[in-house]
Design a protein around this motif. Structure first.
Motif, PDB file in Angstrom:
ATOM      1  N   ASP A 326       0.817  -1.215   0.000  1.00  0.00           N
ATOM      2  CA  ASP A 326       0.000   0.000   0.000  1.00  0.00           C
ATOM      3  C   ASP A 326       0.850   1.265   0.000  1.00  0.00           C
ATOM      4  O   ASP A 326       0.603   2.195  -0.782  1.00  0.00           O
ATOM      5  CB  ASP A 326      -0.928   0.015   1.220  1.00  0.00           C
ATOM      6  CG  ASP A 326      -1.969  -1.093   1.172  1.00  0.00           C
ATOM      7  OD1 ASP A 326      -2.362  -1.468   0.049  1.00  0.00           O
ATOM      8  OD2 ASP A 326      -2.382  -1.582   2.236  1.00  0.00           O
ATOM      9  N   LEU A 327       1.851   1.334   0.874  1.00  0.00           N
ATOM     10  CA  LEU A 327       2.677   2.547   0.953  1.00  0.00           C
ATOM     11  C   LEU A 327       3.491   2.740  -0.325  1.00  0.00           C
ATOM     12  O   LEU A 327       3.677   3.872  -0.785  1.00  0.00           O
ATOM     13  CB  LEU A 327       3.610   2.477   2.156  1.00  0.00           C
ATOM     14  CG  LEU A 327       2.967   2.567   3.535  1.00  0.00           C
ATOM     15  CD1 LEU A 327       4.024   2.441   4.624  1.00  0.00           C
ATOM     16  CD2 LEU A 327       2.199   3.872   3.694  1.00  0.00           C
ATOM     17  N   MET A 330       1.212   4.181  -2.858  1.00  0.00           N
ATOM     18  CA  MET A 330       0.928   5.584  -2.553  1.00  0.00           C
ATOM     19  C   MET A 330       2.121   6.476  -2.918  1.00  0.00           C
ATOM     20  O   MET A 330       1.948   7.579  -3.453  1.00  0.00           O
ATOM     21  CB  MET A 330       0.570   5.732  -1.071  1.00  0.00           C
ATOM     22  CG  MET A 330      -0.797   5.154  -0.729  1.00  0.00           C
ATOM     23  SD  MET A 330      -1.001   4.780   1.046  1.00  0.00           S
ATOM     24  CE  MET A 330      -0.774   6.396   1.772  1.00  0.00           C
ATOM     25  N   MET A 389       0.994  10.326   1.743  1.00  0.00           N
ATOM     26  CA  MET A 389      -0.225  10.175   2.528  1.00  0.00           C
ATOM     27  C   MET A 389      -1.410  10.919   1.913  1.00  0.00           C
ATOM     28  O   MET A 389      -2.541  10.768   2.370  1.00  0.00           O
ATOM     29  CB  MET A 389       0.009  10.672   3.957  1.00  0.00           C
ATOM     30  CG  MET A 389       1.051   9.864   4.725  1.00  0.00           C
ATOM     31  SD  MET A 389       0.720   8.065   4.730  1.00  0.00           S
ATOM     32  CE  MET A 389      -0.755   8.013   5.749  1.00  0.00           C
ATOM     33  N   THR A 392      -4.182   8.197   0.861  1.00  0.00           N
ATOM     34  CA  THR A 392      -4.964   7.299   1.706  1.00  0.00           C
ATOM     35  C   THR A 392      -6.382   7.209   1.130  1.00  0.00           C
ATOM     36  O   THR A 392      -6.851   8.150   0.462  1.00  0.00           O
ATOM     37  CB  THR A 392      -5.044   7.815   3.148  1.00  0.00           C
ATOM     38  OG1 THR A 392      -5.704   9.088   3.156  1.00  0.00           O
ATOM     39  CG2 THR A 392      -3.655   7.950   3.757  1.00  0.00           C
ATOM     40  N   GLU A 394      -9.219   7.634   2.408  1.00  0.00           N
ATOM     41  CA  GLU A 394     -10.088   8.718   2.868  1.00  0.00           C
ATOM     42  C   GLU A 394      -9.832  10.005   2.079  1.00  0.00           C
ATOM     43  O   GLU A 394     -10.769  10.700   1.674  1.00  0.00           O
ATOM     44  CB  GLU A 394      -9.871   8.970   4.362  1.00  0.00           C
ATOM     45  CG  GLU A 394     -10.233   7.801   5.271  1.00  0.00           C
ATOM     46  CD  GLU A 394      -9.191   6.677   5.249  1.00  0.00           C
ATOM     47  OE1 GLU A 394      -9.561   5.534   5.591  1.00  0.00           O
ATOM     48  OE2 GLU A 394      -8.026   6.955   4.869  1.00  0.00           O
ATOM     49  N   LYS A 395      -8.553  10.323   1.871  1.00  0.00           N
ATOM     50  CA  LYS A 395      -8.226  11.558   1.151  1.00  0.00           C
ATOM     51  C   LYS A 395      -8.563  11.456  -0.330  1.00  0.00           C
ATOM     52  O   LYS A 395      -8.994  12.437  -0.943  1.00  0.00           O
ATOM     53  CB  LYS A 395      -6.752  11.910   1.357  1.00  0.00           C
ATOM     54  CG  LYS A 395      -6.449  12.361   2.779  1.00  0.00           C
ATOM     55  CD  LYS A 395      -5.050  12.933   2.905  1.00  0.00           C
ATOM     56  CE  LYS A 395      -4.816  13.470   4.304  1.00  0.00           C
ATOM     57  NZ  LYS A 395      -3.458  14.049   4.464  1.00  0.00           N
TER      58      LYS A 395
END
Length: 466
Positions: A326-327, A330, A389, A392, A394-395
């Motif tokens: 995931d990171l 991103m 980040m 994410t 949510e963002k």
């Protein structure tokens, strides 16, 4: 930067690209500027397209006209403009007529140069190459090829030419299923010549011009891929991408014509070769500048793969584990935000439409600007800071869907985007467990913005063994 869609300041475009284009009088109600006689703003745009775009938006607003490369363009700037043009609910825009002036002599009949039903039919046929089984095959080839090369990367290097050669070798393995023979250097040279010719000021293949080199490069690759297509059809099967394309069929079961296979292969090889080279380079540069993120990605990769094997070599990132990084994903998305490999996208209006309070006539070359929107404070706090980040769930959900468009959108969304994610994740999985990426203090390379971003000095990095 209104758009990459370009008419030459030296040579007029073929009539079919300019017939019906609006005159200066037709665009008189739209703010903007003509620039210098004959050349317009061409050289300002080539010198620093991002600065040019900022100045134009600050001066004229998010809809402006600009004369460059021998013709008028209208820029539509913003996430809403990205959605209007890329999603294209009303089928207002032609991708073929937008990209055509740049690419028709070099990459004709590629997916980007198709519209509507023709595009949909060929995209469906070619999508077979990106199904799970072929993708699993590519992941094995990528792990082998990247692992073998990266094991020898300790020390200082210019990263861009190194990764460019590696992506070409990987394309040979994953896409064509064979190691390159003596043609390797010539094939690489042909792709370079074709991409550089796409923004050459002289649009006819006159002797000693960039366009001539690009057209000769295309001739070489057409011959190479035509011979290979016949071989693949005779052999049948094969998990490599070329074999999949060579045996792809239309909905009625008929094979794609050989010249169609060749053109699609030529275009997709270019797209994968040059855009992945650009995006992998920007990610390595940004990780070198942000060592704390390097560490976070390294820890995530080791947790997923299990760390080095008994010989101290990184373990392969298997296909089933790609979704666990995931990171890493991103961070890659943030690199694509900061340095989108396709900074702007051209189209041509098929019918009159209204946007931002302005009437845009039919036939107008228009363009959207991903780089500008990717750095807009309207959507991105502190936009010139590297911050994965931002991506994410949510963002992402809270942000305009078309504020981030490195792969385009709508019907023309990049067909190979999952291949790009896979290749970069495998690169990171082989690289970060072995090395710490470092750059000299204060080092900040200049980037060539067009046609595909790259560091002008090749990106000076050092890989220090851990």
């Amino acid at each position: 930067m209104a758009t990459l869609a370009a008419h030459s300041p030296v040579e007029a475009q073929p009539a079919h690209w300019t017939e019906g284009n609006p005159s200066e009088a037709d665009l008189a109600h739209i703010p903007g500027e003509a620039g210098l006689p004959i050349v317009g703003n061409t050289f300002k745009m080539l010198a620093d397209p991002h600065a040019m775009a900022r100045r134009m938006v600050e001066t004229y607003g998010p809809v402006y006209k600009n004369r460059a490369f021998g013709g008028w363009n209208v820029a539509l700037i913003g996430a809403d403009a990205n959605e209007l043009v890329l999603f294209d609910r009303q089928k207002l825009f032609s991708s073929e007529q937008g990209w055509g002036p740049i690419l028709d002599q070099l990459f004709p009949r590629g997916l980007m140069l198709m519209d509507f039903d023709h595009h949909r039919a060929d995209r469906r046929a070619l999508s077979i190459a990106f199904k799970p089984e072929p993708m699993r095959h590519y992941s094995g080839a990528l792990n082998r090829g990247i692992g073998k090369e990266v094991a020898n990367w300790a020390g200082e290097m210019l990263f861009y030419p190194k990764i460019k050669q590696l992506t070409l070798d990987l394309a040979a393995d994953s896409f064509i299923g064979i190691p390159w023979g003596p043609e390797a250097d010539r094939i690489n040279e042909a792709f370079v010549d074709m991409v550089q010719a796409s923004v050459a000021p002289v649009r006819k293949p006159l002797p000693f011009t960039l366009m001539r080199k690009g057209v000769k490069g295309r001739e070489f690759l057409v011959d190479f891929f035509t011979q290979e297509t016949h071989k693949r059809r005779e052999a049948g099967g094969g998990q490599d991408m070329f074999s999949q394309f060579a045996n792809a069929t239309h909905e009625d079961g008929s094979l794609l014509a050989v010249d169609e296979v060749v053109d699609h292969m030529n275009f997709l090889m270019m797209a994968a070769h040059d855009t992945i080279t650009s995006s992998a380079t920007s990610l390595v540069w940004l990780l070198a500048k942000n060592p704390e993120w390097q560490g976070k990605l390294r820890d995530e990769i080791i947790a997923v793969t299990g760390g080095p094997d008994a010989q101290g070599r990184p373990r392969d990132l298997v296909y089933e584990d790609l979704g666990k990084l995931d990171l890493t994903e991103m961070a890659f998305k943030e690199a694509l935000r900061m340095v989108p490999p396709v900074p702007s996208t051209p189209r041509r209006a098929l019918r009159e439409f209204e946007y931002g309070g302005y009437r845009i006539p039919a036939g107008t070359p228009v363009g959207i600007n991903a780089h500008y929107v990717h750095h807009s404070e309207e959507h991105w706090e502190d936009p010139y800071t590297f911050d994965p980040m931002r991506f994410t769930p949510e963002k992402v959900k809270a942000r305009h869907k078309y504020a981030w468009v490195p792969f385009g959108g709508g019907a023309h969304m990049c067909l190979g985007l999952h291949f790009a994610y896979m290749q970069v994740k495998i690169l990171m999985a082989q690289l970060l467990p072995q090395y710490r990426i470092e750059i000299a203090e204060g080092y900040d390379p200049q980037w060539q913005a067009w046609p595909i971003p790259k560091p002008k000095d090749g990106l000076k990095v050092e890989f220090k063994a851990l």
